[in-house]
Design a protein around this motif. Structure first.
Motif, short mmCIF file in Angstrom:
data_model
loop_
_atom_site.label_atom_id
_atom_site.label_comp_id
_atom_site.label_asym_id
_atom_site.label_seq_id
_atom_site.Cartn_x
_atom_site.Cartn_y
_atom_site.Cartn_z
N PRO A 156 2.09 -11.59 3.65
CA PRO A 156 2.70 -12.59 4.53
C PRO A 156 2.73 -12.17 5.99
O PRO A 156 2.55 -13.01 6.88
CB PRO A 156 4.12 -12.75 3.96
N ARG B 293 -4.17 -17.00 -2.71
CA ARG B 293 -2.71 -17.17 -2.71
C ARG B 293 -2.32 -18.33 -1.81
O ARG B 293 -1.71 -18.15 -0.75
CB ARG B 293 -2.01 -15.88 -2.25
N ILE C 234 1.38 -18.41 -0.59
CA ILE C 234 1.76 -17.60 0.57
C ILE C 234 1.35 -18.30 1.86
O ILE C 234 2.12 -18.37 2.83
CB ILE C 234 1.12 -16.20 0.49
N CYS D 187 8.87 -17.48 0.90
CA CYS D 187 7.51 -16.97 0.75
C CYS D 187 7.46 -15.86 -0.30
O CYS D 187 8.29 -14.94 -0.27
CB CYS D 187 7.00 -16.42 2.09
#
Length: 478
Positions: free
Chosen positions: A91, A215, A218, A245
């Motif tokens: 992230p 992902r 994310i 997240c």
């Protein structure tokens, strides 16, 4: 060539380097090797590369002013992207890539943890330049450290076939997470395994494309979070959105899935690097990269070593004398002393966990605490009193505040203080003092061009830092 954007990830807590590194002032902010902090050394490491942009730093919101000040002292004007909570490196990189993309460019990101050491920086820059060329062609590149011992504390990367037209890069065959000792020895014997450095080079668009496939949760969460706006050098993130997240690392979220060239995913590459790299994850790792005498001792501060071998001794405040020690680490600070065998330094984290469970502030805070306006040092404390040394930077000011449970007596040691006390505003010079009664609004400022230093004596029924009601604050604190 697209511009090169250094992205420095500064989110770690460095608990294994306690008592120097603490959660509220972790290892990347400390000058563990040389005069620069590890963060400053990381940012300066790319100086000299063509097309280098000002850095983008991703850090805990709590460290924002210290990080910004350290970058300013380097003569740079980077942006600081603030994480309200830690969500690991994937992230963090996603926020950085999204921010970079919104600037109307697609830079090559050189993603570096802020707490690594690289001894041969010229060799590192050569490797980065090779990685940038590969990243320009759409690859996601990482660096594999040439191993010099069977280390079980690192992840491993297996290099595949050499890339055509490049003499030093290879296909990325696979990742292995911290194998056991027997497996590690097989890897070293095979000769095609490298330590995972955690350093990556790729375009912003390459990362975002890969994340969209690997992902998307994310990516969606980070897009929603990056709406907090900007305030000077700071890029804010929506705390509620970012808290949703998922947490994941760059390796797990994307890089491990790029091995084998799955359909639609970017190609990857690994560049072997033998540049004196260390993640300085524990005291024995720091000892290995420090300059040592002929019998293996390394030291800093007022240290006397007699009959010692392979010993690391650090003295922060007083004389430390070591006699007849071998393979020992001794670290002295103003409020804690650590003594450990080299083989047990990974267990320092267990001590920190015990201190946290016991509610002891020494696990998280240094005695000297840095603030955006300067610092304070808790000199003494007892029943209903506390004594602090306070330093205020030129032109800086504390918040306009009030305390419910304590009164304060201020004595100026050097410099000049401008004091607001209720409706009064007046100057207090060296060797002068003033008194702030309980419940009265007050503010301390340094109107001069030299640092202000003073002694504060607090008295009252409760002396905790949370007994502060702020009415105005230059730094946006509440």
């Amino acid at each position: 060539m697209n511009k090169i954007l250094p992205v420095v990830l500064s989110g770690g807590s460095g608990t294994r380097l306690w008592p120097l590194s603490r959660e509220k002032y972790p290892k990347q902010l400390l000058p563990l090797i040389g005069k620069q902090s590890m963060l400053q050394a990381t940012v300066a490491r790319l100086d000299g590369l063509d097309g280098l942009a000002e850095p983008l730093l991703v850090c805990n919101e709590e460290h924002r002013f210290v990080v910004a000040e350290q970058i300013r002292l380097l003569g740079k004007h980077g942006r600081v992207l603030l994480e309200p909570v830690g969500r690991n490196t994937a992230p963090a990189l996603t926020l950085a890539a999204l921010w970079a993309s919104r600037q109307g460019d697609d830079p090559v990101l050189v993603v570096m943890p802020a707490d690594h050491v690289i001894v041969d920086e010229a060799l590192f820059r050569e490797a980065v330049a090779r990685a940038v060329a590969l990243a320009e062609a759409g690859r996601a590149v990482t660096f594999g450290i040439t191993p010099d011992c069977p280390e079980t504390g690192y992840g491993y990367i297996q290099q595949g076939a050499a890339l055509a037209g490049d003499g030093g890069a290879f296909e990325l065959a696979r990742f292995v997470e911290k194998p056991d000792r027997q497996t590690v020895q097989k890897y070293l014997d095979a000769g095609d395994f490298l330590w995972n450095s955690g350093i990556f080079v790729m375009r912003a668009s390459t990362w975002l494309t890969a994340l969209e496939l690997c992902r998307p949760d994310i990516l969606a969460a980070c897009r929603a979070a990056l709406k907090g706006g900007e305030d000077g050098d700071f890029v804010h993130v929506d705390a509620t959105a970012f808290a949703r997240c998922p947490a994941d690392s760059i390796d797990y979220a994307v890089m491990e899935r790029l091995t084998g060239a799955a359909a639609g995913l970017p190609k990857s590459a690994v560049i072997p690097l033998a540049a004196g790299w260390s993640d300085v994850g524990a005291w024995d790792a720091l000892w290995k990269v420090l300059p040592k005498c002929e019998v293996g001792n390394a030291w800093r501060g007022d240290v006397l070593l007699e009959g010692c071998r392979d010993t690391l001794a650090i003295a922060e405040n007083r004389l430390v004398a070591c006699i007849g020690l071998s393979n020992i680490v001794v670290v002295e600070t103003d409020d804690a002393v650590l003594v450990a065998h080299h083989d047990a330094t990974q267990d320092v984290k267990k001590v920190v966990d015990r201190l946290k469970n016991e509610g002891r502030a020494v696990a998280q805070w240094h005695r000297k605490v840095y603030r955006p306006w300067g610092w304070y040092d808790g000199v003494d404390a007892g029943e209903r009193f506390q004594v602090k040394r306070i330093g205020v930077k030129p032109g800086a000011a504390l918040s306009l505040q009030m305390h419910h449970h304590r009164a304060e007596h201020w004595i100026v040691v050097s410099g000049t203080a401008r004091v607001t006390r209720g409706d009064e505003v007046f100057l207090v010079s060296e060797n002068q003092s003033t008194y702030i009664p309980l419940g009265v609004k007050h503010r301390l400022e340094n109107p001069g061009i030299v640092p202000l230093e003073m002694i504060e004596v607090q008295s009252g029924s409760y002396l905790g830092e949370d007994d502060i009601v702020r009415f105005e604050d230059t730094y946006g604190r509440r």
